[in-house]
Design a protein around this motif. Structure first.
Motif, PDB file in Angstrom:
ATOM      1  N   GLU A 166     -21.556  31.645  30.773  1.00 34.66           N
ATOM      2  CA  GLU A 166     -20.903  31.000  29.625  1.00 34.66           C
ATOM      3  C   GLU A 166     -19.576  30.357  30.025  1.00 34.66           C
ATOM      4  OE1 GLU A 166     -20.664  33.807  26.429  1.00 34.66           O
ATOM      5  OE2 GLU A 166     -22.778  33.569  25.904  1.00 34.66           O
ATOM      6  N   VAL A 167     -18.822  31.011  30.901  1.00 35.78           N
ATOM      7  CA  VAL A 167     -17.580  30.408  31.383  1.00 35.78           C
ATOM      8  C   VAL A 167     -17.893  29.113  32.131  1.00 35.78           C
ATOM      9  CG1 VAL A 167     -15.697  30.657  33.055  1.00 35.78           C
ATOM     10  CG2 VAL A 167     -16.229  32.534  31.481  1.00 35.78           C
ATOM     11  N   THR A 168     -18.859  29.162  33.022  1.00 38.42           N
ATOM     12  CA  THR A 168     -19.203  27.986  33.824  1.00 38.42           C
ATOM     13  C   THR A 168     -19.725  26.858  32.939  1.00 38.42           C
ATOM     14  OG1 THR A 168     -19.765  29.478  35.647  1.00 38.42           O
ATOM     15  CG2 THR A 168     -20.511  27.196  35.832  1.00 38.42           C
ATOM     16  N   GLU A 169     -20.548  27.194  31.988  1.00 41.94           N
ATOM     17  CA  GLU A 169     -21.088  26.176  31.078  1.00 41.94           C
ATOM     18  C   GLU A 169     -19.983  25.534  30.234  1.00 41.94           C
ATOM     19  OE1 GLU A 169     -25.420  28.443  30.736  1.00 41.94           O
ATOM     20  OE2 GLU A 169     -23.881  28.718  29.190  1.00 41.94           O
ATOM     21  N   ALA A 170     -19.029  26.339  29.792  1.00 43.74           N
ATOM     22  CA  ALA A 170     -17.933  25.806  28.983  1.00 43.74           C
ATOM     23  C   ALA A 170     -17.041  24.880  29.806  1.00 43.74           C
ATOM     24  CB  ALA A 170     -17.106  26.943  28.390  1.00 43.74           C
ATOM     25  N   VAL A 171     -16.763  25.262  31.038  1.00 44.30           N
ATOM     26  CA  VAL A 171     -15.950  24.425  31.918  1.00 44.30           C
ATOM     27  C   VAL A 171     -16.680  23.113  32.208  1.00 44.30           C
ATOM     28  CG1 VAL A 171     -15.005  24.263  34.252  1.00 44.30           C
ATOM     29  CG2 VAL A 171     -14.673  26.347  32.918  1.00 44.30           C
ATOM     30  N   ALA A 172     -17.987  23.204  32.460  1.00 49.05           N
ATOM     31  CA  ALA A 172     -18.777  21.996  32.720  1.00 49.05           C
ATOM     32  C   ALA A 172     -18.797  21.073  31.504  1.00 49.05           C
ATOM     33  CB  ALA A 172     -20.192  22.376  33.128  1.00 49.05           C
ATOM     34  N   ALA A 173     -18.889  21.646  30.321  1.00 48.33           N
ATOM     35  CA  ALA A 173     -18.890  20.831  29.107  1.00 48.33           C
ATOM     36  C   ALA A 173     -17.543  20.145  28.902  1.00 48.33           C
ATOM     37  CB  ALA A 173     -19.226  21.704  27.898  1.00 48.33           C
ATOM     38  N   GLU A 174     -16.473  20.785  29.358  1.00 53.09           N
ATOM     39  CA  GLU A 174     -15.124  20.245  29.168  1.00 53.09           C
ATOM     40  C   GLU A 174     -14.822  19.089  30.115  1.00 53.09           C
ATOM     41  OE1 GLU A 174     -11.395  19.750  27.539  1.00 53.09           O
ATOM     42  OE2 GLU A 174     -12.983  21.086  26.812  1.00 53.09           O
ATOM     43  N   ILE A 175     -15.197  19.209  31.396  1.00 54.92           N
ATOM     44  CA  ILE A 175     -14.767  18.197  32.379  1.00 54.92           C
ATOM     45  C   ILE A 175     -15.924  17.522  33.104  1.00 54.92           C
ATOM     46  CG2 ILE A 175     -12.563  19.372  32.744  1.00 54.92           C
ATOM     47  CD1 ILE A 175     -13.655  20.338  35.462  1.00 54.92           C
ATOM     48  N   GLY A 176     -17.159  17.923  32.826  1.00 55.20           N
ATOM     49  CA  GLY A 176     -18.307  17.354  33.514  1.00 55.20           C
ATOM     50  C   GLY A 176     -18.804  18.288  34.588  1.00 55.20           C
ATOM     51  N   ALA A 177     -20.094  18.567  34.591  1.00 54.79           N
ATOM     52  CA  ALA A 177     -20.663  19.538  35.531  1.00 54.79           C
ATOM     53  C   ALA A 177     -20.461  19.131  36.976  1.00 54.79           C
ATOM     54  CB  ALA A 177     -22.156  19.721  35.246  1.00 54.79           C
ATOM     55  N   ASP A 178     -20.450  17.818  37.268  1.00 50.45           N
ATOM     56  CA  ASP A 178     -20.311  17.383  38.653  1.00 50.45           C
ATOM     57  C   ASP A 178     -18.902  17.548  39.194  1.00 50.45           C
ATOM     58  OD1 ASP A 178     -19.156  15.364  37.178  1.00 50.45           O
ATOM     59  OD2 ASP A 178     -20.120  13.726  38.274  1.00 50.45           O
ATOM     60  N   ARG A 179     -17.999  18.060  38.376  1.00 50.74           N
ATOM     61  CA  ARG A 179     -16.641  18.377  38.824  1.00 50.74           C
ATOM     62  C   ARG A 179     -16.392  19.886  38.843  1.00 50.74           C
ATOM     63  NH1 ARG A 179     -13.303  13.983  39.155  1.00 50.74           N
ATOM     64  NH2 ARG A 179     -14.078  12.055  38.211  1.00 50.74           N
ATOM     65  N   VAL A 180     -17.459  20.676  38.811  1.00 50.20           N
ATOM     66  CA  VAL A 180     -17.333  22.136  38.709  1.00 50.20           C
ATOM     67  C   VAL A 180     -18.126  22.819  39.816  1.00 50.20           C
ATOM     68  CG1 VAL A 180     -17.701  24.163  37.249  1.00 50.20           C
ATOM     69  CG2 VAL A 180     -17.078  21.960  36.207  1.00 50.20           C
ATOM     70  N   GLY A 181     -17.461  23.711  40.546  1.00 48.21           N
ATOM     71  CA  GLY A 181     -18.124  24.590  41.493  1.00 48.21           C
ATOM     72  C   GLY A 181     -18.054  26.028  40.998  1.00 48.21           C
ATOM     73  N   LEU A 182     -18.875  26.881  41.574  1.00 47.32           N
ATOM     74  CA  LEU A 182     -18.897  28.305  41.226  1.00 47.32           C
ATOM     75  C   LEU A 182     -18.878  29.106  42.508  1.00 47.32           C
ATOM     76  CD1 LEU A 182     -19.282  30.644  39.160  1.00 47.32           C
ATOM     77  CD2 LEU A 182     -21.758  30.347  39.495  1.00 47.32           C
ATOM     78  N   ARG A 183     -17.988  30.092  42.584  1.00 51.54           N
ATOM     79  CA  ARG A 183     -17.882  30.928  43.782  1.00 51.54           C
ATOM     80  C   ARG A 183     -18.418  32.321  43.507  1.00 51.54           C
ATOM     81  NH1 ARG A 183     -12.802  32.961  47.575  1.00 51.54           N
ATOM     82  NH2 ARG A 183     -13.556  31.982  49.481  1.00 51.54           N
ATOM     83  N   ILE A 184     -19.270  32.817  44.410  1.00 52.72           N
ATOM     84  CA  ILE A 184     -19.858  34.149  44.285  1.00 52.72           C
ATOM     85  C   ILE A 184     -19.735  34.875  45.627  1.00 52.72           C
ATOM     86  CG2 ILE A 184     -21.464  33.548  42.431  1.00 52.72           C
ATOM     87  CD1 ILE A 184     -23.659  33.248  44.559  1.00 52.72           C
ATOM     88  N   SER A 185     -19.784  36.212  45.561  1.00 50.63           N
ATOM     89  CA  SER A 185     -19.697  37.019  46.791  1.00 50.63           C
ATOM     90  C   SER A 185     -20.704  38.162  46.716  1.00 50.63           C
ATOM     91  CB  SER A 185     -18.276  37.559  46.982  1.00 50.63           C
ATOM     92  OG  SER A 185     -17.862  38.325  45.859  1.00 50.63           O
ATOM     93  N   PRO A 186     -21.988  37.866  46.863  1.00 47.30           N
ATOM     94  CA  PRO A 186     -23.012  38.900  46.727  1.00 47.30           C
ATOM     95  C   PRO A 186     -22.791  40.097  47.646  1.00 47.30           C
ATOM     96  CG  PRO A 186     -24.019  36.723  46.811  1.00 47.30           C
ATOM     97  CD  PRO A 186     -22.564  36.549  47.140  1.00 47.30           C
ATOM     98  N   THR A 228     -12.341  33.876  23.437  1.00 48.28           N
ATOM     99  CA  THR A 228     -11.028  33.311  23.756  1.00 48.28           C
ATOM    100  C   THR A 228     -10.910  33.019  25.247  1.00 48.28           C
ATOM    101  OG1 THR A 228      -9.959  34.424  21.894  1.00 48.28           O
ATOM    102  CG2 THR A 228      -8.546  33.751  23.728  1.00 48.28           C
ATOM    103  N   THR A 229     -11.375  33.934  26.072  1.00 43.76           N
ATOM    104  CA  THR A 229     -11.275  33.761  27.518  1.00 43.76           C
ATOM    105  C   THR A 229     -12.136  32.604  27.998  1.00 43.76           C
ATOM    106  OG1 THR A 229     -10.821  36.129  27.761  1.00 43.76           O
ATOM    107  CG2 THR A 229     -11.489  34.929  29.746  1.00 43.76           C
ATOM    108  N   VAL A 230     -13.318  32.467  27.447  1.00 45.13           N
ATOM    109  CA  VAL A 230     -14.167  31.316  27.786  1.00 45.13           C
ATOM    110  C   VAL A 230     -13.425  30.018  27.460  1.00 45.13           C
ATOM    111  CG1 VAL A 230     -16.289  30.073  27.175  1.00 45.13           C
ATOM    112  CG2 VAL A 230     -16.355  32.549  27.552  1.00 45.13           C
ATOM    113  N   GLY A 231     -12.787  29.976  26.299  1.00 45.75           N
ATOM    114  CA  GLY A 231     -12.004  28.802  25.924  1.00 45.75           C
ATOM    115  C   GLY A 231     -10.816  28.564  26.836  1.00 45.75           C
TER     116      GLY A 231
END
Length: 377
Positions: free
Chosen positions: A211-231, A153-156
């Protein structure tokens, strides 16, 4: 051309041509309505900062249970979409280079007194500190462990929030997997004690973020998606474990997706994790530098080191917060406004929000002050 001169050169980012390489980092400011709808004051704030190459707007929750603190923004109802549309239109009218919206689920960083719901998380491990609510600071509650159905549900919800963001006029979204919030909680060993396919070894702990990132990319296009990380970031009680293996693995998992960018928070160009992520990430790398003082010289130094180490774009937070005309100031090497009051970063109306002076309005004298330790969204 020096590396700092590159800051003011145009750059490509997904479908966009940016006027410069200086991005406004997402900064939670707690100025939304209580239901998460952006306000007219927020439209003014962002329009003032339209000279950024790209504005990454503050964290917006994809569902009700993801709310962290009072008066943060959301993007899961028609009211939210309409409120954000006023913001994107104001930035566009001011000549802005474009806007992405950060999507953030708080996970265990939430409270029933704020959202009306028990927080959810990878495991029932509470935040080891109090949390701010409409009634003041309260002890954190034990979150409910997410079931497989909750995860789906959260991925969706993230995917629908991304579609809502485009409907609101954003050019794209940034998936927030940093700073101790839900996706980061799945990455971290101390908050993820699951024994199913989402916990344990590194390859399983990165699965939810992937899975969240892949689902968002599938919804709006990967070239409109960034991912933020804080190692390595320990904010909100996080202890990742295996940091040097975790993030290169995530970069490899998502590297072939064609995302717009990977955004590294508090980036250290000398760290093994930065070098490994840069080596394993085939696309655009956005770096958020650590600043020890608020000055044009400090921004140039830190940004130049990151560009020399392989970063493509630089994201700045507090400098944009206090300097609506930051790009101009940095071009001129001019003094920067200092953040006047840390309290007003997260509370109030126009004071400490839309009333920072432009360079031409500023008194001639200035002082440099050391920045406080980060309080991050």
């Amino acid at each position: 051309m020096t590396h700092t001169a590159e800051l003011f050169e145009p750059a490509r980012l997904g479908p966009l041509t940016l006027p410069n390489r200086l991005l406004m980092a997402p900064l939670t400011r707690n100025r939304a309505e209580s239901d998460g709808t952006p306000t007219a004051l927020m439209a003014t704030y962002y329009a003032q900062r339209a000279s950024a190459g790209l504005i990454i707007a503050e964290a917006a929750t994809p569902n009700a249970v993801g709310q962290t603190y009072p008066n943060i923004t959301a993007i899961h109802t028609p009211s939210h979409v309409a409120g954000w549309r006023r913001v994107t239109e104001a930035v566009r009218e001011a000549g802005g280079g474009g806007m992405f919206l950060q999507l953030q689920h708080g996970g265990r960083v939430g409270h029933p007194a704020t959202s009306g719901l028990t927080p959810v998380a990878p495991s029932p491990v509470p935040l080891p500190e109090t949390i701010f609510t409409p009634g003041g600071h309260r002890p954190a509650v034990v979150p409910r462990e997410m079931t497989a159905a909750d995860i789906r549900t959260t991925v969706g919800d993230f995917a629908r929030a991304a579609r809502n963001a485009l409907d609101a006029g954003f050019e794209g979204v940034e998936v927030h997997s940093a700073n101790g919030h839900l996706l980061h909680q799945f990455l971290a060993a101390n908050t993820n004690r699951r024994t199913d396919d989402y916990g344990g070894p590194v390859e399983r702990r990165i699965r939810f973020t992937a899975e969240v990132t892949e689902a968002v990319a599938a919804e709006i296009g990967a070239d409109r998606v960034g991912l933020r990380i804080s190692p390595g970031n320990t904010v909100n009680g996080i202890a990742e474990g295996e940091t040097e293996e975790l993030y290169p693995a995530l970069a490899r998992r998502l590297g072939g997706l064609g995302l717009a960018y990977l955004h590294l928070v508090f980036a250290d160009p000398d760290s093994p994790v930065f070098r490994a992520v840069r080596a394993d990430w085939p696309g655009t790398l956005v770096a958020n530098p650590v600043l020890t003082e608020m000055s044009s010289a400090a921004v140039h130094r830190a940004s130049g080191r990151l560009l020399a180490a392989g970063a493509d774009l630089i994201a700045l937070g507090r400098p944009f917060l206090a300097n609506p005309d930051l790009v101009r100031r940095l071009r001129l090497g001019a003094p920067l406004n200092q953040v006047r009051d840390r309290y007003l970063m997260y509370v109030g109306g126009a004071d400490g929000y839309t009333d920072y002076p432009l360079l031409d309005d500023r008194p001639s004298s200035s002082s440099r002050v050391a920045l406080d330790g980060p309080r991050v969204a």
